[in-house]
Write a protein that holds these residues in place. Structure first.
Motif, PDB file in Angstrom:
ATOM      1  N   THR A  28       6.188   4.168   7.223  1.00 26.32           N
ATOM      2  CA  THR A  28       6.384   5.563   7.603  1.00 26.32           C
ATOM      3  C   THR A  28       7.854   5.755   7.892  1.00 26.32           C
ATOM      4  N   MET A  29       8.533   6.525   7.032  1.00 27.18           N
ATOM      5  CA  MET A  29       9.958   6.688   7.204  1.00 27.18           C
ATOM      6  C   MET A  29      10.303   8.162   7.149  1.00 27.18           C
ATOM      7  N   ARG A  43       0.865  -1.174   0.000  1.00 32.53           N
ATOM      8  CA  ARG A  43       0.000   0.000   0.000  1.00 32.53           C
ATOM      9  C   ARG A  43       0.910   1.234   0.000  1.00 32.53           C
ATOM     10  N   PRO A  44       0.367   2.429  -0.220  1.00 36.19           N
ATOM     11  CA  PRO A  44       1.238   3.606  -0.332  1.00 36.19           C
ATOM     12  C   PRO A  44       2.113   3.808   0.894  1.00 36.19           C
ATOM     13  N   VAL A  45       3.303   4.331   0.631  1.00 34.49           N
ATOM     14  CA  VAL A  45       4.301   4.522   1.671  1.00 34.49           C
ATOM     15  C   VAL A  45       4.466   6.009   1.928  1.00 34.49           C
ATOM     16  N   ARG A  46       4.787   6.360   3.166  1.00 34.42           N
ATOM     17  CA  ARG A  46       4.893   7.780   3.519  1.00 34.42           C
ATOM     18  C   ARG A  46       6.337   8.109   3.906  1.00 34.42           C
ATOM     19  N   LEU A  47       6.917   9.058   3.211  1.00 37.27           N
ATOM     20  CA  LEU A  47       8.256   9.517   3.564  1.00 37.27           C
ATOM     21  C   LEU A  47       8.104  10.910   4.167  1.00 37.27           C
ATOM     22  N   VAL A  48       8.387  11.023   5.450  1.00 37.63           N
ATOM     23  CA  VAL A  48       8.180  12.293   6.142  1.00 37.63           C
ATOM     24  C   VAL A  48       9.361  13.216   5.890  1.00 37.63           C
ATOM     25  N   ASN A  49       9.059  14.444   5.500  1.00 36.41           N
ATOM     26  CA  ASN A  49      10.076  15.462   5.268  1.00 36.41           C
ATOM     27  C   ASN A  49       9.863  16.559   6.305  1.00 36.41           C
TER      28      ASN A  49
END
Lengths: 506, 328, 155
Positions: free
Chosen positions: B94-95, B35-41
């Motif tokens: 979540t990275m 499923r979609p992945v989230r890269l936190v900036n």
């Protein structure tokens, strides 16, 4: 001259391709729609669309992002005029006279003049950038910290002196606004000030948060108060959708002056639409034959600031394009977008990528035209909206406020702050304190303090630096003059009133 | 009898459960991502971390066939975004993509409730970039050596702009100051824009900033670039010496960009991320893209980056202390 | 001594209080001097200025008759909307932060608004809540892609 013509032809040939026209339209359309929703600003929208632009040719990408940026101003004025909700600092000025106009059934003329004024300002500034972009940027370089400080001090005193309400209360509100602006991380030491341990506050209080609380929420409370709730926002009949010829004649001067003001502020990095709109408003109020009309639906109070705002938004591209210096967060994003696409803005971008530079300028002109054509027909729809019964409208407004402000950093802290400012704002309103000086002070406060400290630092404690440097000295002189011009009559009135008291008490 | 069977049965049950769980786990890991992945900036949109994170996100999206979304969560010097990832589920969805600002976080923010080494899993060193040292054309120096001599002759008068306390260029400037034993007047600005304006306008004399900002101005003669801050010369400007070779041996300061995961991220997932990013960095598009943005792709193993992270954290903490920056 | 201008009087009181609070909070931070202004320098001065203004405004209020344009009395305080609307926003913020979900939080927000005036029509409020929530989900979640969960069980 011949060069300029050639460049413009190049620019238009780039801007008028079907693809670039389409992206320009998408940009300004999105920008307007986003602008209407308070809280969600152009910066967030540009950021969300940034990855999409990876797949576009560079020029199209920049054209679209730019369209979003200056398009959002139009949308922001719409909400400010219709429902007293300012999405950003510059919208605050628009609502001062714009919303009363809407209440008088003149929302149509208000929206129209905002669009017309902005269009005119956009055209003129685009021309200015084309003609004198680089020299304009060089002038900005003569502005050091003392100049910035003195300029802002003058603007603040101006706002207090020209505003409605007592001078004392305005100045006190300025102090309060400066204090709110201080919340956050201190520049020189990195310490957190006035954050009371709340991490979310370490970057300060957002202008939208305060403005929406202080204007939006208090307006709703005011309308709901009293024995009978306001029926609709419009009191009485709608008086036509377009400005009358008389209106246009009255606004010619304000639009022209507003454009000049905005074009002067734009190239100065760090100053923005807020101070431009405020300055224009204050100038128009000072020049008007009957200043008391301001705040009660004077159309010049919308025309001037809107032009100033848009002129500023366009000319703010100047330092970014010619020197690679971003004047605001949105410009920094544009800069980032350009770099990602392999374009390095700087003095040579005009020669190395003339298609981008002139294409962008041409498309800004086209974009302004599109915005005019887009917004004028919409006025009919917006005016219809005003006739929705208030008891149905105000929950919608509250929802927009809640979602818009929450989306600023996806946290409830901002909403809580907005509620706080609305709560305290109502008290201040009842106590007769004017809000515009608060807003301007909040926006200018941190920058003022930074420049004050830096000036003192660089001058090694010598406070006369503000007077010995010519530009700065001029601003200080103007400030003092303003204060004298306004305090003297007030003092005379005070003595007269005290004199009137004496017989009674004797 | 009972006292020995129950623990034994319990033990068997536990092992069985653990086996089932690990099978589930491996299944989840092998089908990662589904499923979609989230890269936190942890920065506002449009900054240099966006340049890195959005490109990596697009690259990973292609490799994995799943959407990788960059989520901007700015605030408090990257503390807010970083904290979100420390508290996230360690499932690889979540990275965090942060800059070397994370190395100074422990020293700058005493009040944070997490530990940047213990509560995050280092994944990979994505890219590095160096800054350039430039002076206003009116300053009569042509090399770092001459600058040091001039600054020593005018203690407290050489003004150096920095774009915010605790920022990379501030610490680079402090390192320069300490190593060369200079008495520089550090003038803080809120952001690179005002600092650049004052540098070009001559209100301030020197500034460490990015190549992207200085190169066009250097070509136009508005500033004079003296050196780059890395250990080796930059390949986009090979004629410019490093600070180390032109007057201050041993000087090295890079800004690096890296990816982290939450604590207790299963080693297999960490490895998948590491391999995928390494694969992306080897593509010609990635190489070209980062070269245009004046960055050097690095890549490498998890272990080597974890080491680097620790050593950089220690190094810059010392600089913060010696610079007298008070933590919050 | 009679207060000639109650509005100004309370305004003065407000600013004196706010200024005092500012000064008190500033003392925690190093003040420094005019040359090397510490973080507390500017706010402390601001607090002092506010107190000064508060004193002047309040002092004048005891002596001066108000102008015709100014309202002297502090009257017509809209208590109900003031408290209810503020509280509704607070509750909405807390609900969203607690992860309750976009839909329930919005429903509470709109319903809360209805309580702000006497004229509460429940069916209309319910219908409005549903419509507004649906439209918001469409515009903000699907249209703009804001990353909020719909309900507390969604992901």
């Amino acid at each position: 001259m011949h060069d300029l013509l050639q460049n413009l032809i190049l620019g238009f040939s780039v801007a008028l391709t079907l693809q670039n026209l389409m992206y320009c339209f998408i940009g300004v359309f999105l920008g307007t729609m986003i602008g209407v929703l308070p809280g969600i600003g152009p910066l967030a929208t540009m950021a969300m669309l940034l990855p999409l632009t990876f797949f576009l040719p560079p020029v199209s990408a920049i054209i679209m992002l730019a369209g979003i940026y200056y398009g959002s101003d139009y949308g922001g004025s719409t909400t400010a005029i219709l429902v007293n909700l300012p999405g950003e600092g510059s919208s605050v000025v628009t609502l001062l006279d714009g919303h009363p106009m809407a209440q008088q059934g003149r929302a149509g003329p208000a929206l129209a003049i905002a669009a017309i004024g902005s269009f005119f300002a956009g055209c003129v500034s685009t021309l200015l950038i084309a003609l004198v972009g680089p020299p304009l940027a060089s002038v900005a370089l003569n502005f050091g910290s003392p100049e910035y400080f003195s300029l802002m001090l003058m603007a603040l005193v101006c706002a207090s002196v020209v505003g409605s309400g007592s001078l004392l209360k305005s100045l006190a509100m300025v102090a309060a606004g400066l204090l709110i602006g201080i919340v956050g991380t201190d520049l020189s030491t990195g310490m957190s000030r006035f954050t009371f341990g709340v991490v979310e506050l370490s970057d300060g209080v957002g202008i939208a948060v305060v403005a929406m609380g202080v204007f939006g929420l208090t307006e709703i409370v005011k309308n709901l108060g009293g024995p009978h709730m306001t029926q609709t926002i419009v009191r009485g009949k709608i008086q036509g959708l377009m400005p009358k010829w008389q209106d246009l004649k009255t606004c010619f001067g304000p639009i022209f002056r507003g454009t000049s003001i905005g074009a002067l502020y734009g190239p100065l990095p760090g100053l923005g639409g807020t101070i431009s709109s405020f300055t224009s408003y204050m100038l128009e109020k000072k020049l008007a034959k009957d200043p008391s009309r301001f705040g009660n639906g004077a159309i010049e109070g919308v025309a001037g600031p809107e032009s100033a705002n848009n002129a500023c938004a366009q000319t703010t591209f100047v330092p970014m394009l010619t020197l690679g210096i971003p004047g605001s967060a949105s410009m920094a994003l544009m800069l980032g977008a350009m770099i990602i696409h392999g374009i390095t803005p700087g003095p040579q971008v005009m020669t190395s990528r003339p298609d981008l530079f002139w294409g962008l300028i041409a498309s800004m002109w086209i974009g302004n035209g599109m915005l005019l054509l887009l917004n004028l027909p919409l006025i009919g729809i917006w005016v219809k909206l005003l006739q929705v019964p208030y008891r149905l409208l105000f929950p919608i407004i509250m929802t927009m406020m809640g979602i818009g402000i929450y989306s600023l950093s996806n946290s409830g802290t901002d909403v809580l702050l907005m509620a706080l400012f609305g709560f305290v704002g109502y008290i201040l309103m009842k106590l007769g304190c004017p809000f515009p000086p608060l807003i301007l002070a909040m926006v200018l406060g941190p920058v003022m303090e930074e420049n004050l400290r830096r000036s003192m630092f660089l001058s090694e404690g010598d406070a006369t630096i503000f007077i010995t440097r010519p530009i700065s000295g001029a601003f200080i002189f103007a400030t003092v003059a303003l204060l004298i011009v306004f305090i003297v009559p007030a003092l005379r009135r005070y003595r007269r009133d005290i004199g009137n008291e004496a017989p009674q008490r004797g | 009898m009972i006292s020995r069977t129950i623990p034994k049965r319990l033990g068997v049950a536990c092992v069985a459960l653990a086996a089932m769980a690990s099978v589930q786990d491996t299944h989840a890991q092998s089908s990662f991502p589904n499923r979609p992945v989230r890269l936190v900036n942890p920065y506002t949109p449009g900054g240099s971390v966006d340049i890195v994170s959005r490109a990596v996100a697009a690259g990973l999206g292609e490799i994995w066939g799943q959407q990788v979304i960059v989520d901007n969560r700015p605030g408090a010097g990257t503390v807010i975004g970083t904290e979100i990832v420390t508290r996230a589920e360690p499932d690889g969805y979540t990275m965090l993509c942060n800059s070397s600002a994370i190395a100074i976080m422990p020293a700058m923010y005493r009040s944070i409730k997490f530990d940047t080494v213990r509560d995050l899993s280092a994944i990979i060193h994505v890219t590095s970039s160096n800054s350039m040292l430039a002076v206003h054309p009116s300053v009569p120096v042509k090399s770092v050596k001459e600058l040091i001599v001039l600054a020593k002759a005018q203690p407290g008068q050489m003004t150096a702009a920095v774009s915010g306390i605790g920022s990379t260029n501030h610490l680079t400037t402090e390192l320069f100051k300490t190593m060369a034993q200079l008495d520089l007047l550090v003038v803080p600005y809120k952001g690179g824009g005002p600092a650049m304006t004052d540098l070009i306008g001559g209100q301030v004399k020197m500034f460490f900033n990015s190549a992207a900002a200085f190169l066009p101005l250097m070509k136009a003669g508005k500033v004079r670039v003296l050196a780059t801050s890395g250990a080796q010369r930059a390949d986009y400007a090979p004629e410019i010496p490093t600070v180390a070779e032109s007057g201050l041996p041993g000087f090295e300061s890079s800004t690096w960009f890296a990816i982290y995961g939450p604590r207790a991220l299963p080693a297999a997932l960490a490895q998948r991320w590491n391999e995928a990013v390494n694969r992306y960095l080897e593509t010609p598009q990635a190489k070209e893209y980062f070269r245009k943005n004046h960055m050097r792709p690095v890549g490498g193993t998890i272990a080597s980056f974890a080491e680097y992270h620790k050593s950089e954290t220690a190094r810059w903490s010392k600089v913060i202390v010696s610079a007298g920056i008070k933590p919050q | 001594m009679r207060i000639k201008n109650p509005q100004d009087f309370w305004c003065g009181v407000f600013f004196i209080a706010l200024g005092a609070l500012a000064i008190h909070t500033s003392r925690v931070y190093p003040i420094g001097s005019a040359l090397e202004m510490g973080p507390g320098y500017f706010p402390m001065w601001l607090g002092g200025i506010m107190v000064a203004f508060g004193l002047i405004i309040g002092g004048l209020s005891l002596r001066l008759q108000p102008d015709a344009i100014q309202r002297a009395e502090v009257k017509d305080w809209a208590f109900r909307p003031w408290i209810v609307l503020t509280a509704t926003l607070v509750v909405y913020a807390l609900l969203m932060d607690a992860g309750v979900g976009f839909v329930p939080s919005l429903m509470v927000l709109v319903s809360g608004c209805a309580l702000a005036h006497k004229d509460v029509r429940w069916r209309e409020t319910l219908l409005l809540s549903v419509l507004v929530t649906a439209a918001s989900v469409a515009i903000f979640l699907f249209g703009l892609g804001l990353p909020y969960r719909l309900f507390w069980w969604s992901d």
